[in-house]
Design an enzyme around this catalytic site. Structure first.
Site, short mmCIF file in Angstrom:
data_model
loop_
_atom_site.label_atom_id
_atom_site.label_comp_id
_atom_site.label_asym_id
_atom_site.label_seq_id
_atom_site.Cartn_x
_atom_site.Cartn_y
_atom_site.Cartn_z
N LYS A 1 0.84 -1.20 0.00
CA LYS A 1 0.00 0.00 0.00
C LYS A 1 0.88 1.25 0.00
CE LYS A 1 -0.27 -0.43 4.99
NZ LYS A 1 -0.94 -1.08 6.10
N TYR B 1 14.28 29.85 9.93
CA TYR B 1 13.00 30.31 10.48
C TYR B 1 12.91 30.05 11.98
CZ TYR B 1 11.13 30.28 5.67
OH TYR B 1 10.88 30.50 4.36
C1 LIG Z 1 -0.14 -1.99 6.73
C2 LIG Z 1 -0.70 -3.26 7.19
C3 LIG Z 1 0.13 -4.39 7.34
C4 LIG Z 1 1.63 -4.35 7.18
O1 LIG Z 1 2.23 -3.88 8.35
P1 LIG Z 1 3.83 -3.74 8.51
O2 LIG Z 1 3.98 -3.34 9.92
O3 LIG Z 1 4.27 -2.67 7.58
O4 LIG Z 1 4.42 -5.06 8.20
C5 LIG Z 1 -0.49 -5.59 7.68
N1 LIG Z 1 -1.83 -5.66 7.86
C6 LIG Z 1 -2.64 -4.59 7.74
C7 LIG Z 1 -4.11 -4.75 7.96
C8 LIG Z 1 -2.11 -3.36 7.41
O5 LIG Z 1 -2.92 -2.30 7.32
#
Ligand SMILES: *Cc1c(COP(=O)(O)O)cnc(C)c1O
Length: 375
Positions: A36, A263
């Protein structure tokens, strides 16, 4: 084209990490690769293409749009959507042949309607909320929904999953795991052939029970070579960082003792100083909160970032640097230079954020340069 900032993505390292993780798990455990958010900022197309060759069993994404990018690369790859769908997105499930997760009667009704409209059976994984309080049917309400699903020949339940809220809290995690398992035991949904049962992600692999009925893991962060800050049983695996971030030294100037920098004037020079200007800021990848806390590597040596990070420029204190630093040199903010390495997790800590967010805040302005270096 000359680059002033770039992220180098080592796809060979990604593949080695995946092998390492897979090899450390019992052989029946299938690998769900979570890609994702543009593959955690690594770029979904090249990343997923490499992962396809490396032995991934299933891709997981957050939404239909992300799924469509993977689908363009080829039909046949199973793709699971991790989050709830908007009603209008349901058609895409059929169009793109995606696997939705299901967590409510509303979603079940929508999938039934879709199935009837297209005369196809729809495969889905059931998301159970065992204590995360986010997406998923509350575990105590799950058996009733499962009964409903069992009455629908249109819907094929081919997996069940839950998600842990705080893997570092072993007691809470085990409680979540046991709520989830209670649902499975009472409904026996997992006795279907080829049924997927998954809960563990990068942070919770610590408590992965090799004898349990879990037969898949969902790995995001760890495959990119970043060990979750809370650790996991696999934290000791020598995964290699896939991403490094580099910028250039655009200018060096002398400033007198007492001058305040940038800043908000949050840094005042204690002596006459030599201040470098890095050609990147939070508009690229350097977190705002890392000013006065993080470091940049030049010629393999760390120098402190000073003053507030700005959108396009960040200041670095080169007062103590030996002669020989030249304009245009590479400044590494994440990654290795000679014997020194700045880990993404270090920068995340210095910027008071988490590695997941840091990866997601490498902006569009930063070109991703793909390599396949052997270490
Ligand atoms: C993002 C996500 C993962 C992966 O998690 P990591 O900590 O990056 O391995 C697994 N399951 C769900 C439901 C997620 O949203």
């Amino acid at each position: 084209m000359v680059e002033r900032n770039w992220a180098e993505i080592n796809l060979a390292a990604l593949e080695r990490n995946l092998r390492l993780i897979k090899d450390s798990l019992p052989s029946h455990v299938r690998y769900i690769s979570v890609v994702k958010a543009d593959a955690y900022g690594h770029g979904i197309l090249p990343t997923a293409a490499r992962l396809m060759q490396s032995g991934v069993d299933l891709f997981a994404v957050a939404n239909v749009k992300e799924a469509s990018v993977i689908r363009e690369m080829g039909s046949g790859w199973p793709i699971l959507i991790l989050g709830p769908l908007l009603e209008e997105e349901n058609e895409a499930l059929v169009e793109l042949d995606l696997i939705p997760t299901l967590s409510s009667h509303i979603e079940l009704d929508r999938l039934k309607a879709l199935s009837q409209k297209y005369q196809i059976r729809i495969s889905t994984h059931l998301k159970i909320d065992s204590g995360m309080g986010r997406y998923g049917i509350w575990w105590e309400d799950a058996p009733e929904l499962i009964n409903e699903i069992k009455k629908c020949p249109e819907i094929k339940l081919c997996g069940a999953l839950t998600h842990f809220a705080q893997p570092s809290d072993i007691e809470y995690t085990e409680q979540q795991r046991s709520h989830f398992l209670t649902v499975l035991k009472n409904t026996q949904i997992h006795n279907e052939p080829e049924f997927w049962v998954h809960a563990d992600n990068s942070s919770s692999l610590r408590s992965f029970d090799r004898k349990a009925i879990f037969n898949a893991v969902r790995i995001g962060l760890l495959q990119f070579g970043v060990s979750p800050p809370q650790g996991s049983i696999l934290a000791d695996l020598p995964v290699e960082p896939v991403l490094s971030f580099h910028s250039r030294l655009a200018m060096i100037k002398k400033l007198p003792k007492g001058t305040s920098l940038s800043y908000g004037r949050q840094f005042t020079l204690k002596k006459d100083s030599s201040i470098g200007i890095i050609s990147a800021g939070y508009g690229d990848a350097i977190p705002l909160a890392s000013g006065n806390h993080a470091f940049g590597l030049i010629n393999g040596q760390p120098y402190p970032l000073v003053g507030r990070v700005t959108m396009d420029q960040t200041l670095i204190d080169l007062t103590d640097a030996p002669d020989g630093i030249e304009l245009g040199q590479t400044v590494t903010l994440i990654g290795r230079q000679e014997k020194r390495e700045i880990l993404l997790t270090e920068l995340a800590t210095q910027a008071q954020t988490i590695p997941w967010e840091l990866l997601c805040s490498i902006t569009k302005r930063v070109p991703r340069i793909y390599s396949t270096k052997r270490e």
